[in-house]
Design an enzyme around this catalytic site. Structure first.
Site, PDB file in Angstrom:
ATOM      1  CG  HIS A 112      -1.847  -1.097   1.351  1.00  0.00           C
ATOM      2  ND1 HIS A 112      -2.829  -1.130   2.319  1.00  0.00           N
ATOM      3  CD2 HIS A 112      -2.004  -2.233   0.621  1.00  0.00           C
ATOM      4  CE1 HIS A 112      -3.552  -2.231   2.186  1.00  0.00           C
ATOM      5  NE2 HIS A 112      -3.058  -2.922   1.160  1.00  0.00           N
TER       6      HIS A 112
ATOM      7  CD  GLU B 146      -2.501   4.274   1.954  1.00  0.00           C
ATOM      8  OE1 GLU B 146      -3.489   4.738   1.355  1.00  0.00           O
ATOM      9  OE2 GLU B 146      -2.091   3.103   1.787  1.00  0.00           O
TER      10      GLU B 146
ATOM     11  CB  CYS C 240      -5.970  -0.652   5.617  1.00  0.00           C
ATOM     12  SG  CYS C 240      -4.207  -1.089   5.585  1.00  0.00           S
TER      13      CYS C 240
ATOM     14  CB  CYS D 256      -1.667   1.989   6.042  1.00  0.00           C
ATOM     15  SG  CYS D 256      -1.273   0.916   4.628  1.00  0.00           S
TER      16      CYS D 256
END
Length: 169
Positions: free
Chosen positions: A64, A66, A94, A97
């Site tokens: 991801h 992030e 999420c 993250c």
């Protein structure tokens, strides 16, 4: 005593401009065969220090943007620089993250769309929930200042997510 920051919508023109870039990165991700998420790390002076998009299509679901920002910041920024940085993202972090963001000591998060919005869209489209609960950032990292969603970008992000669902058919 409640030390959870209050969440306001992202309406500041500077925030929205950075979020527009995140949505562009999300679009690039979708067009490259990946999931439509994009993020920026902006320093206290307003300079973009790092940007990325989702790269989970290769099979590593931790790729991801992030999470990549947290890794990059830990390696390249001092603790003070991290505290004063802002992470902009097309979709709310999420839990994975959010935790990485908190552990690295990054500052404020600004998102275009909330996890709850994505979860609702997915439910409306008849999809099962993802493998990780769609928790808000502050449920995982309660002291991180958070701003979002950005009402003027919600429809555009929703359309990118719809196109992903359509593609995965």
């Amino acid at each position: 005593m409640n030390d959870v920051p209050e969440i306001a919508p992202a309406t500041d023109p500077t925030d929205v401009a950075f979020l527009r870039r995140c949505v562009e990165l999300a679009r690039e991700g979708l067009e490259a065969g990946d999931e439509p998420f994009g993020s920026l790390l902006v320093d206290a002076a307003g300079a973009v220090r790092f940007e990325d998009r989702n790269r989970v299509a290769g099979g590593d679901e931790t790729r991801h943007p992030e999470f990549e920002i947290a890794r990059w910041a830990a390696e390249h920024l001092s603790p003070a620089e991290r505290r004063n940085a802002v992470v902009y993202t097309s979709g709310e972090h999420c839990p994975m993250c959010s935790a990485a963001h908190a552990w690295v000591g990054l500052g404020r998060i600004v998102y275009a769309t909330a996890s709850a919005q994505l979860a609702q869209w997915r439910a409306d489209w008849g999809l099962a929930p993802g493998p990780v609960a769609a928790l808000p950032i502050n449920a995982v990292a309660p002291r991180i200042p958070v701003t979002g969603p950005a009402p003027e970008l919600v429809d555009e992000v929703k359309e990118l997510q719809r196109r992903l669902v359509e593609r995965e058919g």
